[in-house]
Design an enzyme around this catalytic site. Sequence first.
Site, PDB file in Angstrom:
ATOM      1  N   HIS A  57       0.906  -1.504   0.221  1.00  0.00           N
ATOM      2  CA  HIS A  57       0.164  -0.063   0.320  1.00  0.00           C
ATOM      3  C   HIS A  57       1.378   1.350   0.258  1.00  0.00           C
ATOM      4  O   HIS A  57       1.282   1.118   0.633  1.00  0.00           O
ATOM      5  CB  HIS A  57      -1.153   0.807   1.372  1.00  0.00           C
ATOM      6  CG  HIS A  57      -1.851   0.819   0.834  1.00  0.00           C
ATOM      7  ND1 HIS A  57      -2.467   1.988   1.614  1.00  0.00           N
ATOM      8  CD2 HIS A  57      -3.308   0.591   0.846  1.00  0.00           C
ATOM      9  CE1 HIS A  57      -3.603   3.065   1.052  1.00  0.00           C
ATOM     10  NE2 HIS A  57      -3.561   1.885   0.971  1.00  0.00           N
TER      11      HIS A  57
ATOM     12  N   ASP B  20      -8.154  -5.636   0.093  1.00  0.00           N
ATOM     13  CA  ASP B  20      -7.865  -6.786  -1.194  1.00  0.00           C
ATOM     14  C   ASP B  20      -7.878  -7.786  -0.659  1.00  0.00           C
ATOM     15  O   ASP B  20      -8.423  -8.530  -2.000  1.00  0.00           O
ATOM     16  CB  ASP B  20      -7.256  -6.298  -2.945  1.00  0.00           C
ATOM     17  CG  ASP B  20      -8.416  -3.825  -2.754  1.00  0.00           C
ATOM     18  OD1 ASP B  20      -9.332  -4.456  -2.811  1.00  0.00           O
ATOM     19  OD2 ASP B  20      -6.939  -3.656  -3.283  1.00  0.00           O
TER      20      ASP B  20
HETATM   21  N1  CMC Z   1       4.115  -7.175  -4.648  1.00  0.00           N
HETATM   22  C1  CMC Z   1       5.627  -7.125  -5.129  1.00  0.00           C
HETATM   23  N2  CMC Z   1       6.569  -6.552  -5.317  1.00  0.00           N
HETATM   24  C2  CMC Z   1       6.104  -5.482  -4.382  1.00  0.00           C
HETATM   25  C3  CMC Z   1       4.063  -5.570  -4.363  1.00  0.00           C
HETATM   26  C4  CMC Z   1       3.095  -6.148  -4.489  1.00  0.00           C
HETATM   27  N3  CMC Z   1       2.550  -6.098  -4.105  1.00  0.00           N
HETATM   28  N4  CMC Z   1       4.027  -3.720  -4.010  1.00  0.00           N
HETATM   29  C5  CMC Z   1       5.109  -3.076  -3.614  1.00  0.00           C
HETATM   30  N5  CMC Z   1       6.557  -3.842  -4.090  1.00  0.00           N
HETATM   31  C6  CMC Z   1       7.672  -3.765  -4.006  1.00  0.00           C
HETATM   32  C7  CMC Z   1       8.333  -2.478  -5.202  1.00  0.00           C
HETATM   33  O1  CMC Z   1       8.631  -4.426  -6.235  1.00  0.00           O
HETATM   34  C8  CMC Z   1       9.309  -1.645  -4.629  1.00  0.00           C
HETATM   35  O2  CMC Z   1      10.549  -2.584  -4.620  1.00  0.00           O
HETATM   36  P1  CMC Z   1      11.972  -2.114  -4.600  1.00  0.00           P
HETATM   37  O3  CMC Z   1      11.911  -1.019  -3.611  1.00  0.00           O
HETATM   38  O4  CMC Z   1      12.779  -3.040  -4.869  1.00  0.00           O
HETATM   39  O5  CMC Z   1      11.921  -1.888  -6.544  1.00  0.00           O
HETATM   40  C9  CMC Z   1       8.951  -1.602  -3.354  1.00  0.00           C
HETATM   41  O6  CMC Z   1       7.612  -2.687  -2.722  1.00  0.00           O
HETATM   42  C10 CMC Z   1       7.820  -0.175  -3.248  1.00  0.00           C
HETATM   43  O7  CMC Z   1       6.639  -0.354  -4.483  1.00  0.00           O
HETATM   44  P2  CMC Z   1       6.449   0.687  -5.367  1.00  0.00           P
HETATM   45  O8  CMC Z   1       5.683   0.257  -6.087  1.00  0.00           O
HETATM   46  O9  CMC Z   1       7.276   1.941  -4.829  1.00  0.00           O
HETATM   47  O10 CMC Z   1       4.313   1.013  -3.737  1.00  0.00           O
HETATM   48  P3  CMC Z   1       3.871   1.964  -4.496  1.00  0.00           P
HETATM   49  O11 CMC Z   1       3.205   2.494  -2.937  1.00  0.00           O
HETATM   50  O12 CMC Z   1       4.028   3.480  -5.592  1.00  0.00           O
HETATM   51  O13 CMC Z   1       2.310   0.837  -5.022  1.00  0.00           O
HETATM   52  C11 CMC Z   1       0.705  -0.965  -4.422  1.00  0.00           C
HETATM   53  C12 CMC Z   1       1.460   0.493  -4.008  1.00  0.00           C
HETATM   54  C13 CMC Z   1      -0.449  -0.323  -3.906  1.00  0.00           C
HETATM   55  C14 CMC Z   1       0.067   0.550  -6.013  1.00  0.00           C
HETATM   56  C15 CMC Z   1       1.265  -1.694  -4.881  1.00  0.00           C
HETATM   57  O14 CMC Z   1       2.109  -2.018  -3.148  1.00  0.00           O
HETATM   58  C16 CMC Z   1       1.245  -2.610  -5.464  1.00  0.00           C
HETATM   59  O15 CMC Z   1       1.216  -2.277  -6.766  1.00  0.00           O
HETATM   60  N6  CMC Z   1       0.039  -3.933  -4.981  1.00  0.00           N
HETATM   61  C17 CMC Z   1      -0.256  -4.840  -5.904  1.00  0.00           C
HETATM   62  C18 CMC Z   1      -1.845  -3.773  -5.949  1.00  0.00           C
HETATM   63  C19 CMC Z   1      -2.793  -4.251  -4.901  1.00  0.00           C
HETATM   64  O16 CMC Z   1      -3.021  -5.196  -3.871  1.00  0.00           O
HETATM   65  N7  CMC Z   1      -3.020  -3.016  -4.831  1.00  0.00           N
HETATM   66  C20 CMC Z   1      -4.248  -2.533  -3.844  1.00  0.00           C
HETATM   67  C21 CMC Z   1      -4.005  -1.809  -2.420  1.00  0.00           C
HETATM   68  S1  CMC Z   1      -4.816  -1.199  -1.879  1.00  0.00           S
HETATM   69  C22 CMC Z   1      -6.638  -0.736  -1.850  1.00  0.00           C
HETATM   70  C23 CMC Z   1      -6.657   0.793  -2.875  1.00  0.00           C
HETATM   71  O17 CMC Z   1      -6.612   1.438  -2.950  1.00  0.00           O
HETATM   72  O18 CMC Z   1      -7.349   0.288  -3.757  1.00  0.00           O
END
Ligand code: CMC
Length: 433
Positions: free
Chosen positions: A310, A367
């Site tokens: 998140h 989710d």
């Molecule tokens: N699986 C594997 N690695 C992950 C994941 C994941 N679900 N989420 C983040 N990471 C890793 C990412 O690869 C990165 O690693 P590194 O630093 O080595 O590059 C690190 O964690 C930080 O990730 P980020 O993409 O910079 O984080 P963000 O804040 O931009 O993204 C997120 C947040 C929710 C988009 C992401 O965690 C994600 O894609 N999660 C999976 C989709 C999901 O479950 N979404 C629902 C979110 S909650 C409800 C809502 O808001 O709708």
Amino acid sequence: MHTSKDNGTAQLILDGKTYELPVLTGSEGERTIDIRNLLNTTGYTVLDNGFKNSASCTSSITYLDGDKGILRYRGYAIEDLAANCTFVEVAYLLLHNELPTAQELLDFRKLLAEFALLHEDMIHFFDPFPAAASPMSILSVMVNSLVNFYPEMSDNPRENLDTTACRLISKIRTIAAFSYKMSRGEPTVYPRHDLAYCGNFLNMMFDLPVRPYTLLPEVEQVLNKLLILHADHEQNCSTSAVRLVGSSGGSLYASISAGINALAGPLHGGANEAVIHMLEDIHADNNDYMKYINKAKDKHDPFRLSGFGHRVYRTYDPRGTIIRDACDEMLNTLEIQDPLLDIAKNLEEIVLNDSHFVKRNLYPNVDFYSGIIYRALGIPTNMFTVMFALGRLPGWIAQWKEMHEDRNTKIYRPRQLYTGSTHRPFVPMEERG
Ligand code: CMC
């Protein structure tokens, strides 16, 4: 609003010159540097991809502490609201800043019941969609179309907002249920005045002329809980889309339609569908968890563990904890054995004990378990994000309303750092290539 300016200033030194930037403090002590005059005074913009560091507005609706896992609507803990309220009470709270009295709740319910029908002409809008059409795209089209049938918002947006809010909250549920019925080729079931919000929705979804739907109180209760947990989440992607469209003077319907489209993405609300597909894939792969864990760790693989991570939470998403417990309870009550629940729990345990994910603060989010409950209720996977939208709607409306009441609101118009070609001479067609 409880922002305070008495917190000194931040000093910014640019080209040898020192600028004093005011520091503001929110009602829970969180601090922000006020850069609203930065460009005017310094000539500099700031670069913040994905707005990871930027507050786009002040807001008094939802408080979220991502380190401690705290979520409150209008000051009330999400745990208390989920345990004690109906979704309609929480919708009222978000829209009006206070929990309703018994009379206010009765009046609000009456309005919701009043507005539940769709204009009969709109029912034909469902016809041209192919049976496999995405329910989220149908929802956004239908919500956008409401403005043509109920134009009062365009005439006097402020005065008519409460009416339009009720209209939308009531009709979105009818639209969602009708699109499901149409996709199955079943007769539509009209809303009933004697049923409460969630019961009415479930009845419109599942009642059949040949098999009347039996509404279980436990099922109605768990749906209330799920919708409450999704009802607002401060300035997330879809809420920002709602505010962005609204900031241009776009109608509430157009703004909400934009929010629905933003929510549909798999990184946002669409993750609840993606979770189920991922769990089904793991199941089909004989529970080969490590295959998916390794894919998620692989920098060259775009795969992510849906339902984990998140932008704001650095610990367990408090909504996820409540949903996980509700999931166990619901499956027990309905005596359902869903192999996906065990797979989800095993996957969670592996992730929480793996240093790669621990280092990145990856915990289950809202989710991760919600889809398993929806499955138990009979809601098809491609409708899960529609359920999220039903829940989020009061929050979107409250945020839209707050934005319009805020004197500081400006049209959303971010800047950029241009990295393209500098000026070059025009090349006539015959000299190109
Ligand atoms: N699986 C594997 N690695 C992950 C994941 C994941 N679900 N989420 C983040 N990471 C890793 C990412 O690869 C990165 O690693 P590194 O630093 O080595 O590059 C690190 O964690 C930080 O990730 P980020 O993409 O910079 O984080 P963000 O804040 O931009 O993204 C997120 C947040 C929710 C988009 C992401 O965690 C994600 O894609 N999660 C999976 C989709 C999901 O479950 N979404 C629902 C979110 S909650 C409800 C809502 O808001 O709708």
